[in-house]
Design a protein around this motif. Structure first.
Motif, short mmCIF file in Angstrom:
data_model
loop_
_atom_site.label_atom_id
_atom_site.label_comp_id
_atom_site.label_asym_id
_atom_site.label_seq_id
_atom_site.Cartn_x
_atom_site.Cartn_y
_atom_site.Cartn_z
N VAL A 278 -9.30 2.22 -3.85
CA VAL A 278 -8.94 0.81 -4.03
C VAL A 278 -7.46 0.69 -4.41
O VAL A 278 -6.76 -0.22 -3.93
N LEU A 279 -6.98 1.59 -5.24
CA LEU A 279 -5.57 1.56 -5.64
C LEU A 279 -4.65 1.82 -4.44
O LEU A 279 -3.60 1.17 -4.30
N TYR A 280 -5.02 2.74 -3.56
CA TYR A 280 -4.20 2.96 -2.37
C TYR A 280 -4.24 1.74 -1.44
O TYR A 280 -3.23 1.39 -0.82
N ALA A 281 -5.40 1.10 -1.36
CA ALA A 281 -5.48 -0.13 -0.57
C ALA A 281 -4.61 -1.22 -1.19
O ALA A 281 -3.92 -1.97 -0.48
N ALA A 282 -4.63 -1.30 -2.53
CA ALA A 282 -3.80 -2.28 -3.23
C ALA A 282 -2.32 -1.99 -3.01
O ALA A 282 -1.51 -2.92 -2.86
N TYR A 283 -1.96 -0.70 -2.98
CA TYR A 283 -0.56 -0.34 -2.74
C TYR A 283 -0.11 -0.81 -1.35
O TYR A 283 0.97 -1.41 -1.21
N HIS A 285 -1.37 -3.16 0.44
CA HIS A 285 -1.32 -4.63 0.45
C HIS A 285 -0.05 -5.13 -0.24
O HIS A 285 0.64 -6.03 0.28
N ALA A 286 0.26 -4.54 -1.40
CA ALA A 286 1.46 -4.95 -2.13
C ALA A 286 2.72 -4.63 -1.34
O ALA A 286 3.69 -5.41 -1.34
N THR A 289 3.37 -7.28 1.14
CA THR A 289 3.54 -8.62 0.59
C THR A 289 4.91 -8.73 -0.07
O THR A 289 5.16 -8.04 -1.07
N ALA A 296 4.89 -2.38 -5.73
CA ALA A 296 4.11 -1.48 -4.88
C ALA A 296 4.27 0.00 -5.26
O ALA A 296 3.26 0.71 -5.39
N ILE A 299 2.13 0.97 -8.16
CA ILE A 299 0.70 1.06 -7.84
C ILE A 299 0.40 2.41 -7.18
O ILE A 299 -0.62 3.05 -7.47
#
Length: 328
Positions: A278-283, A285-286, A289, A296, A299
């Motif tokens: 999830v953290l890699y997915a959040a990275y 995404h960030a 963005t 990013a 993260i």
């Protein structure tokens, strides 16, 4: 099935040989790092001297840029020779490292994924292979000291505190899913560690922009590529990390259903692995963005730290269905 002790001993010898080769490579990479610092200083001195010579027209100032140009070229030629030696030595070390893994597996007549020592052996080899492929260009060679230090720390800790004698795996791991699941997960971990280190260096470089370095830290980071290039390198490798870790988790869930009769049970290892993904997915995404782009890299670093936490604390301290560290 009996363990071939000779092959096990040769595996241990190959591991120690690879460790020594990496230590020599670390010193060579540090020497290369210093030489690149000298090249940068010579180029900047030449750049500053050329306008002065053109404006003065004096003989002494006209000769100075020529001398500086010669010094810069000599320093660069020396650095390139050292860099070539470094790359060759690293590939030799990687070859010996892989031999240690292969012999370990052959000694026990199984894939070498049975305990935490062997997993560290796999992950560190993966980091070295991924790094060697990603850092082929000359401008990236200055990253080697920053990669070799944590790799050597992991290998030393694995070879001392985590070492386990070559032996058959525990009954729970006697499955054809073992090589598939662990290979994918270890590959994802290796790429993720490389990506996290790249983000860490990009943050360090952003504090000391190229050409505006100052102080002790500025002198240290001077040979590194720009923050933008390091951030791009982290992003490109994270793009591979996310699906690789995701595939590893899915394969693990399929194996869990076959072994324990359920796909997912929020076991500590499963939970932290999912949190890492999830953290890699959040990275990613960030990173895509604009308003979150500055956050990013942080993260990505947290994702890397979570992966390391999963590797050591969850395996060695927390009790769960995945407690196969081989330390007892």
């Amino acid at each position: 099935m009996l363990v071939d002790q000779n092959l096990s001993n040769f595996s241990d010898l190959s591991f120690r040989t690879a460790l020594v080769l990496y230590v020599i490579s670390l010193f060579l990479s540090l020497f290369y790092y210093v030489r690149i610092q000298a090249v940068i200083d010579a180029r900047r001195a030449l750049k500053a001297a050329v306008p002065a010579a053109g404006q003065s027209g004096g003989v002494l100032l006209e000769e100075r840029p020529s001398n500086l140009q010669e010094n810069a070229e000599k320093a660069e030629a020396t650095a390139n020779k050292i860099g070539g030696m470094l790359q060759s030595l690293l590939w030799i070390g990687i070859a010996v490292h892989v031999v240690a893994i292969v012999l370990r597996g052959l000694s026990a007549h199984r894939f070498p994924f049975g305990n935490l020592y062997e997993y560290v052996l796999m992950v560190t080899a993966g980091v070295m292979i991924v790094s060697s492929i990603a850092l082929q260009r000359k401008e990236w060679r200055t990253l080697w000291p920053w990669i070799l230090v944590p790799v050597l720390a992991l290998m030393f800790f694995g070879g001392t505190k985590l070492y386990a004698e070559s032996a058959p795996v525990v009954p729970a791991l006697r499955s054809y899913w073992l090589p598939v699941h662990v290979t994918v997960v270890s590959l994802g971990a290796a790429i993720g560690l490389f990506s996290g280190l790249s983000s860490l260096l990009s943050i360090l470089r952003s504090w000391q922009p190229k050409g505006k370095e100052h102080g002790f830290i500025g002198g240290i980071v001077k040979p590194l590529p720009t923050a933008t290039k390091l951030d791009t390198l982290a992003y490109r490798t994270a793009v591979i990390t996310l699906p690789t870790l995701g595939l590893g988790i899915v394969l693990g869930a399929i194996w869990a259903e076959a072994a324990w009769g359920r796909y997912w049970g929020w076991d500590p290892k499963e939970t932290v692995s999912f949190a890492t993904w999830v953290l890699y997915a959040a990275y990613l995404h960030a990173r895509a963005t604009p308003s979150m782009r500055k956050a990013a890299p942080w993260i990505n670093i947290v994702a890397m730290a979570t992966m390391v936490f999963n590797l050591f604390f969850i395996n060695m301290v927390v009790s769960g269905l995945h407690s196969y560290a081989g330390l007892n």
